[in-house]
Motif scaffolding. Sequence first.
Motif, PDB file in Angstrom:
ATOM      1  N   UNK A 155       0.852  -1.198   0.000  1.00 30.13           N
ATOM      2  CA  UNK A 155       0.000   0.000   0.000  1.00 30.13           C
ATOM      3  C   UNK A 155       0.879   1.236   0.000  1.00 30.13           C
ATOM      4  N   UNK A 156       0.339   2.340  -0.467  1.00 32.70           N
ATOM      5  CA  UNK A 156       1.006   3.635  -0.422  1.00 32.70           C
ATOM      6  C   UNK A 156       0.514   4.397   0.797  1.00 32.70           C
ATOM      7  N   UNK A 214       2.930   9.285  -7.618  1.00 32.14           N
ATOM      8  CA  UNK A 214       3.414   7.961  -7.239  1.00 32.14           C
ATOM      9  C   UNK A 214       2.229   7.004  -7.234  1.00 32.14           C
ATOM     10  N   UNK A 215       2.398   5.843  -7.869  1.00 28.84           N
ATOM     11  CA  UNK A 215       1.347   4.823  -7.854  1.00 28.84           C
ATOM     12  C   UNK A 215       1.994   3.444  -7.726  1.00 28.84           C
ATOM     13  N   UNK A 216       1.189   2.435  -7.337  1.00 29.77           N
ATOM     14  CA  UNK A 216       1.652   1.054  -7.247  1.00 29.77           C
ATOM     15  C   UNK A 216       1.296   0.312  -8.519  1.00 29.77           C
ATOM     16  N   UNK A 217       2.236  -0.414  -9.069  1.00 31.46           N
ATOM     17  CA  UNK A 217       1.998  -1.266 -10.228  1.00 31.46           C
ATOM     18  C   UNK A 217       2.395  -2.704  -9.906  1.00 31.46           C
ATOM     19  N   UNK A 218       1.906  -3.668 -10.715  1.00 31.03           N
ATOM     20  CA  UNK A 218       2.242  -5.071 -10.524  1.00 31.03           C
ATOM     21  C   UNK A 218       2.879  -5.610 -11.788  1.00 31.03           C
ATOM     22  N   UNK A 219       3.820  -6.521 -11.626  1.00 29.86           N
ATOM     23  CA  UNK A 219       4.388  -7.230 -12.750  1.00 29.86           C
ATOM     24  C   UNK A 219       4.500  -8.714 -12.394  1.00 29.86           C
ATOM     25  N   UNK A 220       4.343  -9.560 -13.402  1.00 28.72           N
ATOM     26  CA  UNK A 220       4.378 -11.011 -13.188  1.00 28.72           C
ATOM     27  C   UNK A 220       5.805 -11.509 -13.391  1.00 28.72           C
ATOM     28  N   UNK A 221       6.284 -12.251 -12.415  1.00 28.19           N
ATOM     29  CA  UNK A 221       7.617 -12.854 -12.472  1.00 28.19           C
ATOM     30  C   UNK A 221       7.437 -14.365 -12.434  1.00 28.19           C
TER      31      UNK A 221
END
Length: 263
Positions: free
Chosen positions: A160-161, A228-235
Amino acid sequence: MITQEQIRTVLDQDVYDANGEKIGEVKHVYLDDATGRPEWLCVKTGLFGMRETFVPVQAADVVADHVEVAYDKDRVKAAPNVDVDAGGHLSADEERELYRYYGIDWADSWRQANQPGESGWAHSGGALERERLGRGDEAMTRSEEQLTVGTEAHEAGRARLRKYVVTEEQQVSVPVTREEVRVEREPITDANRDEALAGPDISEAEHEVVLHEERPVVDRQAVPVERVRLGKERVTEQETVSGQVRKEHIDVEGDADDSRRAF
């Protein structure tokens, strides 16, 4: 759950969901290859009955003159499309896809079907056991378990931010100006003689000059500097899993030379 004895009675019966909405009609019943028990109902749906979709038997019951399933109409009609003309048989991939869609554990269901007892093919002396061993055509089928590995999503954590205020000391240099007194003397000349003689000859007098100076003034204002924002990436990474599997072996025994071979 629909039993093997009810197969003939459910064919061409209407199928309703748990809310009482009609889904279609039962056109085929697919049996489990290992147990011979009913496993899937093939329901003809669509406005003109032009599409067939699969529903698990374990979620279906015969109620009066129709079949009732535990899923709603929209979910049944949106099930994965399977070719019902493929020799009356579902491939392992097709079956796993249907199990996954209906939220049924494929591996656990397979293990339960193959447990010894009345519900599985390992029940000794049963007709399914004799057919499985191929005593009618003098052939014997050897089976073995294979690991079926899939993935399922689990919540691994949360991010969370949070914005908070930090007060820090900041120093800024600013130029300031002040006035200072400077005594200026000028000699008497013809140009200023009249002004010099305009006053009394001898007297007392005062002359005042006002001095000024600048002082720093501090003020604050909020200025946006970034977003500023939160992003997701798949690993993706490789993970090794293991499990125990069983397999059947067939012994060949010879009475003449007392020999034995295993396969």
